[in-house]
Design a protein around this motif. Structure first.
Motif, short mmCIF file in Angstrom:
data_model
loop_
_atom_site.label_atom_id
_atom_site.label_comp_id
_atom_site.label_asym_id
_atom_site.label_seq_id
_atom_site.Cartn_x
_atom_site.Cartn_y
_atom_site.Cartn_z
N LEU A 56 -0.87 -0.78 -12.64
CA LEU A 56 -0.82 -1.00 -11.20
C LEU A 56 0.28 -2.01 -10.89
CD1 LEU A 56 -2.09 -0.58 -8.36
CD2 LEU A 56 -3.70 -2.43 -8.93
N ARG A 57 1.13 -1.67 -9.92
CA ARG A 57 2.22 -2.53 -9.52
C ARG A 57 2.27 -2.65 -7.99
NH1 ARG A 57 1.94 -3.65 -14.02
NH2 ARG A 57 3.53 -3.63 -15.68
N GLY A 58 2.74 -3.79 -7.49
CA GLY A 58 2.88 -4.00 -6.05
C GLY A 58 4.22 -4.60 -5.70
N THR A 59 4.86 -4.06 -4.64
CA THR A 59 6.19 -4.55 -4.25
C THR A 59 6.29 -4.77 -2.75
OG1 THR A 59 6.99 -2.24 -4.14
CG2 THR A 59 7.37 -3.44 -6.18
N GLY A 60 5.17 -4.90 -2.04
CA GLY A 60 5.20 -5.09 -0.60
C GLY A 60 5.11 -6.56 -0.22
N SER A 61 4.84 -6.79 1.08
CA SER A 61 4.73 -8.17 1.56
C SER A 61 3.92 -8.19 2.85
CB SER A 61 6.12 -8.79 1.78
OG SER A 61 6.85 -8.01 2.72
N GLY A 62 3.57 -9.39 3.27
CA GLY A 62 2.79 -9.56 4.49
C GLY A 62 3.51 -10.42 5.50
N VAL A 63 3.39 -10.07 6.78
CA VAL A 63 3.95 -10.85 7.88
C VAL A 63 2.77 -11.33 8.72
CG1 VAL A 63 5.46 -10.87 9.88
CG2 VAL A 63 6.07 -9.49 7.89
N LEU A 64 2.45 -12.61 8.59
CA LEU A 64 1.23 -13.15 9.21
C LEU A 64 0.02 -12.33 8.78
CD1 LEU A 64 2.51 -13.92 12.83
CD2 LEU A 64 2.33 -15.47 10.88
N GLY A 65 0.12 -11.82 7.58
CA GLY A 65 -0.98 -11.03 7.01
C GLY A 65 -0.98 -11.23 5.50
N SER A 66 -1.76 -10.43 4.79
CA SER A 66 -1.86 -10.59 3.34
C SER A 66 -1.56 -9.27 2.63
CB SER A 66 -3.25 -11.09 2.94
OG SER A 66 -4.25 -10.13 3.25
N PHE A 67 -0.81 -9.39 1.53
CA PHE A 67 -0.51 -8.25 0.66
C PHE A 67 -0.88 -8.70 -0.74
CE2 PHE A 67 2.01 -5.75 -2.20
CZ PHE A 67 2.03 -4.48 -1.64
N GLU A 68 -1.96 -8.15 -1.29
CA GLU A 68 -2.47 -8.58 -2.59
C GLU A 68 -2.66 -7.37 -3.51
OE1 GLU A 68 -5.98 -10.89 -2.22
OE2 GLU A 68 -5.13 -12.31 -0.78
N VAL A 69 -1.96 -7.38 -4.63
CA VAL A 69 -2.07 -6.31 -5.63
C VAL A 69 -2.32 -6.97 -6.98
CG1 VAL A 69 -0.91 -4.42 -6.81
CG2 VAL A 69 -0.60 -4.73 -4.35
N ASP A 70 -3.42 -6.61 -7.62
CA ASP A 70 -3.72 -7.12 -8.96
C ASP A 70 -2.92 -6.33 -9.99
OD1 ASP A 70 -5.46 -8.86 -7.81
OD2 ASP A 70 -7.29 -7.92 -8.55
N TRP A 87 3.87 -2.92 4.17
CA TRP A 87 3.84 -4.14 4.98
C TRP A 87 2.47 -4.33 5.60
CZ3 TRP A 87 8.12 -7.37 5.55
CH2 TRP A 87 9.34 -6.88 5.06
N ALA A 88 2.07 -5.59 5.64
CA ALA A 88 0.85 -5.95 6.36
C ALA A 88 1.24 -6.92 7.47
CB ALA A 88 -0.16 -6.60 5.42
N VAL A 89 1.13 -6.47 8.71
CA VAL A 89 1.48 -7.29 9.87
C VAL A 89 0.20 -7.65 10.60
CG1 VAL A 89 2.82 -7.42 12.00
CG2 VAL A 89 3.69 -6.08 10.07
N LEU A 90 -0.17 -8.93 10.51
CA LEU A 90 -1.44 -9.38 11.08
C LEU A 90 -2.58 -8.50 10.58
CD1 LEU A 90 -0.23 -10.14 14.71
CD2 LEU A 90 -0.94 -11.82 13.00
N GLY A 91 -2.46 -8.10 9.32
CA GLY A 91 -3.48 -7.26 8.70
C GLY A 91 -3.52 -7.55 7.21
N SER A 92 -4.10 -6.64 6.44
CA SER A 92 -4.21 -6.87 5.00
C SER A 92 -4.06 -5.58 4.22
CB SER A 92 -5.57 -7.51 4.67
OG SER A 92 -6.63 -6.62 4.95
N ILE A 93 -3.41 -5.70 3.06
CA ILE A 93 -3.30 -4.61 2.10
C ILE A 93 -3.76 -5.16 0.75
CG2 ILE A 93 -1.73 -3.05 0.87
CD1 ILE A 93 0.09 -3.12 3.35
N GLU A 94 -4.69 -4.46 0.15
CA GLU A 94 -5.28 -4.95 -1.11
C GLU A 94 -5.42 -3.81 -2.09
OE1 GLU A 94 -9.76 -5.67 -1.98
OE2 GLU A 94 -9.00 -7.57 -1.20
N ALA A 95 -4.99 -4.03 -3.33
CA ALA A 95 -5.12 -3.01 -4.38
C ALA A 95 -5.67 -3.67 -5.64
CB ALA A 95 -3.77 -2.36 -4.67
N ARG A 96 -6.77 -3.09 -6.15
CA ARG A 96 -7.43 -3.66 -7.33
C ARG A 96 -8.00 -2.54 -8.20
NH1 ARG A 96 -8.17 -9.03 -6.15
NH2 ARG A 96 -8.31 -9.60 -3.94
N PRO A 97 -8.19 -2.83 -9.50
CA PRO A 97 -8.88 -1.85 -10.35
C PRO A 97 -10.36 -1.82 -10.04
CG PRO A 97 -8.40 -3.84 -11.60
CD PRO A 97 -7.73 -4.00 -10.27
#
Length: 233
Positions: free
Chosen positions: A165-179, A196-206
């Motif tokens: 699992l790989r992550g290459t995004g980002s957050g703008v006043l939000g969260s981008f989290e990839v384990d 992109w997460a704009v005032l929101g969240s993106i999360e990726a986990r096993p």
């Protein structure tokens, strides 16, 4: 004194052969044995006996015993660590257009269960939530990109624990989290999460306890075929 402590620590550290074997390492050894059977290096009886021993093996050293007289052991090295998955997809491997769109606008959208994952999946969460669960999905391709956009919303991605699992995004006043996750099988799928997460969240986990069925099924089918041939069925 410091040198003495370092020597003691090095002496107490377990050797690679003493480490506990993973399921991915057992599957790789089983593949080597299957190839040896197909090449005529092992008889059906020898193959069945060794596969049974592989399933019972608890350490890396115990696995090495079953292939040390085969050429593949010299080429691959049972105790060597696999190379980490690349951080970006192979150029040209992923199409520009998505195979699947998952959209939630002031609502929720879910992809889960036994479904076929395409090479590119787009997820849009606008004042809503998207759940993409790949833990039971069928992977036809080794590289899968999940392009995610969360605007005042959330995108949640779950993958089997035996993929990379790989992550290459980002957050703008939000969260981008990839384990970040590395599979022990070099042939395992690689899931890339971007966006992109704009005032929101993106999360990726096993998702613990979930594995890619295709990888395990492939090995099991090989073993079953060999055993059926041995038994005359």
């Amino acid at each position: 004194m410091d040198l003495q402590k370092q020597d003691l620590q090095q002496q107490s550290a377990p050797a690679v052969s003493e480490l506990r074997a993973s399921d991915a390492e057992r599957d790789r050894i089983a593949d080597i044995l299957h190839d040896a059977l197909a090449e005529g290096r092992l008889t059906a009886d020898e193959h069945a006996e060794r596969v049974e021993g592989v399933l019972r093996a608890k350490t890396v050293g115990e696995l090495e015993v079953f292939i040390r007289d085969l050429p593949a052991a010299q080429r691959q090295g049972a105790g060597s660590s696999p190379a980490p998955a690349p951080h970006r997809p192979t150029a040209g491997a992923i199409p520009i257009d998505p195979d699947d769109n998952v959209v939630a606008v002031f609502s929720g959208a879910v992809r889960k269960g036994r479904w076929r994952a395409g090479r590119r999946i787009h997820a849009y969460a606008v004042f809503g939530s998207v759940e993409i669960d790949l833990s039971e999905a069928l992977f036809d391709h080794q590289q899968v990109v999940v392009k995610s956009f969360a605007i005042f919303g959330s995108v949640e991605i779950r993958v089997p624990e035996n993929v990379s699992l790989r992550g290459t995004g980002s957050g703008v006043l939000g969260s981008f989290e990839v384990d970040t996750l590395d599979s022990g099988d070099p042939q395992a799928p690689i899931v890339y999460v971007d966006g992109w997460a704009v005032l929101g969240s993106i999360e990726a986990r096993p998702k613990r306890g979930k594995v890619v069925a295709d990888i395990l099924d492939r090995v099991q089918r090989k073993v079953d075929r060999s055993l059926r041939k041995h038994l005359g069925h």
